[in-house]
Design an enzyme around this catalytic site. Sequence first.
Site, PDB file in Angstrom:
ATOM      1  N   SER A 119       0.825  -1.199   0.000  1.00  0.00           N
ATOM      2  CA  SER A 119       0.000   0.000   0.000  1.00  0.00           C
ATOM      3  C   SER A 119       0.868   1.262   0.000  1.00  0.00           C
ATOM      4  CB  SER A 119      -0.938  -0.054   1.212  1.00  0.00           C
ATOM      5  OG  SER A 119      -1.935   0.902   1.111  1.00  0.00           O
ATOM      6  N   ASP A 156     -10.195  -3.885  -5.449  1.00  0.00           N
ATOM      7  CA  ASP A 156      -9.512  -3.183  -4.343  1.00  0.00           C
ATOM      8  C   ASP A 156     -10.007  -1.747  -4.325  1.00  0.00           C
ATOM      9  OD1 ASP A 156      -7.876  -2.037  -2.502  1.00  0.00           O
ATOM     10  OD2 ASP A 156      -5.980  -2.686  -3.413  1.00  0.00           O
ATOM     11  N   HIS A 214      -7.519  -5.469  -0.216  1.00  0.00           N
ATOM     12  CA  HIS A 214      -6.315  -4.642  -0.258  1.00  0.00           C
ATOM     13  C   HIS A 214      -5.113  -5.308   0.412  1.00  0.00           C
ATOM     14  CE1 HIS A 214      -4.123  -0.964  -0.791  1.00  0.00           C
ATOM     15  NE2 HIS A 214      -3.944  -0.786   0.506  1.00  0.00           N
TER      16      HIS A 214
END
Lengths: 363, 286
Positions: free
Chosen positions: B95, B217, B245
């Site tokens: 991320s 996502d 995610h």
Amino acid sequence: MLGLLDRAPCGFLTFAEDGTVLTANITLLEILELSRDAVLGQPFEKLLTISSRIFYQTHLLPLLKLQPAVEELFLTLRRGSGDDVAMLTNVAKREEADAPVYDCVFMQLRERRKWEDEIVRARRTAEEANRANSALLSMMSHDVRTPIGSISGYCDLLLMGIRGELSAEQRGDVERMKKASEYVLSLIDDILSFTRLRAGEVAKFDMKTIDVESVLAQTEALIGLRIEQAGLSYQRERCTSDIKVVADPDRLQQVLLNLLTNAVKFTPKGGRVTVSCDVEGERTLINVTDTGRGIPADQVERIFEPFVQVPGSAVAAGMQRGFGLGLAISRNLARKMDGELSVTSKLGEGSTFSVSLRSAESG
Amino acid sequence: MKEILKRNNVKVFGNGTQPMLFAHGFGCDQNMWRFVTPAFADDYRIVLFDYVGSGKSDLSAYDERRYATLNGYAQDVLDVCHALNLSDVIFVGHSVSSMIGVLAAIREPSLFAQLIMVGPSPRYINDAPYLGGFERRDIDELLDTMDKNYIGWANYLAPAIMKNADRPELAAELTESFCSTDPVIARRFAEATFFADNRSDLAKIDIPSLVLQCSDDIIAPTNVGEFVHQHLRGSEFHQLKATGHCPHMSHPEETIDAISQYLSRAASRHNRPVAGARGQKELRAE
């Protein structure tokens, strides 16, 4: 059908490991204004607002992979009408034959949400105030303290005759400028010390076994001249070199200097200042006693509060009033050394401030 | 060196020599990687850490100014690399850590051999014609949600520990307080993450990289992963079947496969011994 659970006074929903909703009770469906068909088989995520989806992905799901339950979550769900509904949510993992499932209970937040909004607003306000405080500290440290330090330094240069000899009158003026700048510096240092202490920003205390007499000797060297100039007598009693305490020597000196400075400030000419020591088992008391005017009974505890000074207290000649931070700082320092600072006082007779510290083994 | 290792709660293990540095994303800590790192431990030197303010890092080292932007977090990555004297690093970032890795690589490209990005996004907020997936008000609401959740933060974790008193091995793990962090710091990390714009940084690096894109996502949609791939020279794009995610937590095997295969291709391009397959087999045999 979920039987009793269907009409339970809370929302209930179960989702599979991949997030697919497996069951939902009637209470929840009614809150969400959705039919069972519209919910079952859908990803749980789709029932959430966008912000709660982010929280679900970044916090809730990782936590549920690492632990069996998460409680008291604030999540916002979306009704069929498009309105948001705030929920307090508990989620627990239940191991089934082939894969775990997640049971969720939802309590609708109505009045409680207003209070929580209030708490959040209050915290943000406090954070902003804290930031403003930091900015003020930074300004005090750099923008005010530094130039005043320069003024003091230039006064020294002038007094040394670097720019030529000064007349007696000029010398007097520069000495007053120097004294005033030192006074402002001491006020700024008090404010900085107090604010840092309150914010817990003071560097670690160097706690060790120290003998009280040596700390007192260093403190007396700093205050001796002022005591003399104020026309006071000074004596030390029962503070022998075998009395040892556990403390940070620099901080203890700061506390004693504060107490002695106060004693000098508030004791009329001809008075007496006495420092005495008493070992009482595991605690050692260092007492600073003056023969000043004393503190009214209703003011005794207030004087440890910041920015408080006893109204009408006499100030010795040549001493200027401060911000009333010295005792607040000193008590804070004493407490951080596992000690205490207290006072006994009798109006018209004087006061005794006692620092209590942990006794160390003598020898 | 010791200060940095303690500050960032650095953990090092594995039998290989080439370092794989795993950087966690927003919301959790190095525990996120526990399902994938064992697969690489035989062939690589695994380095895990917590950013200052996350997990079991030293909260007293948190500096509001330093960590106001992702550059402060990139400095954490570089500090860890220097403290362990790492080079030829395979950086695996989840991320927001994908962009933190990019920022670290811009500053010291020679440290890094590969960047592996799991669910990257160079900008979360829409900026037409770019679609990051969120409007600013969504992020403001997220910050509000975080504030509300941190009111009950102590309850967040404690009941789970108590319920497992009869399973001491689990209770012991839980005392580590997964993902726990200071609420104010967590909020600032959210601001640094979701208000960042690193689109122009992508072109500044020239390091082989892999974009691992999840299906469905919401945080890093496919168009965003493709944007990253298009703007990163020499990058590969891999679409995972995994949804959500956090594929390294929800679908660790697929994630391990994708990383292993990428590293195998990279190794064969550079005539290195192929690593990673053994760990992969062992994990599957469990």
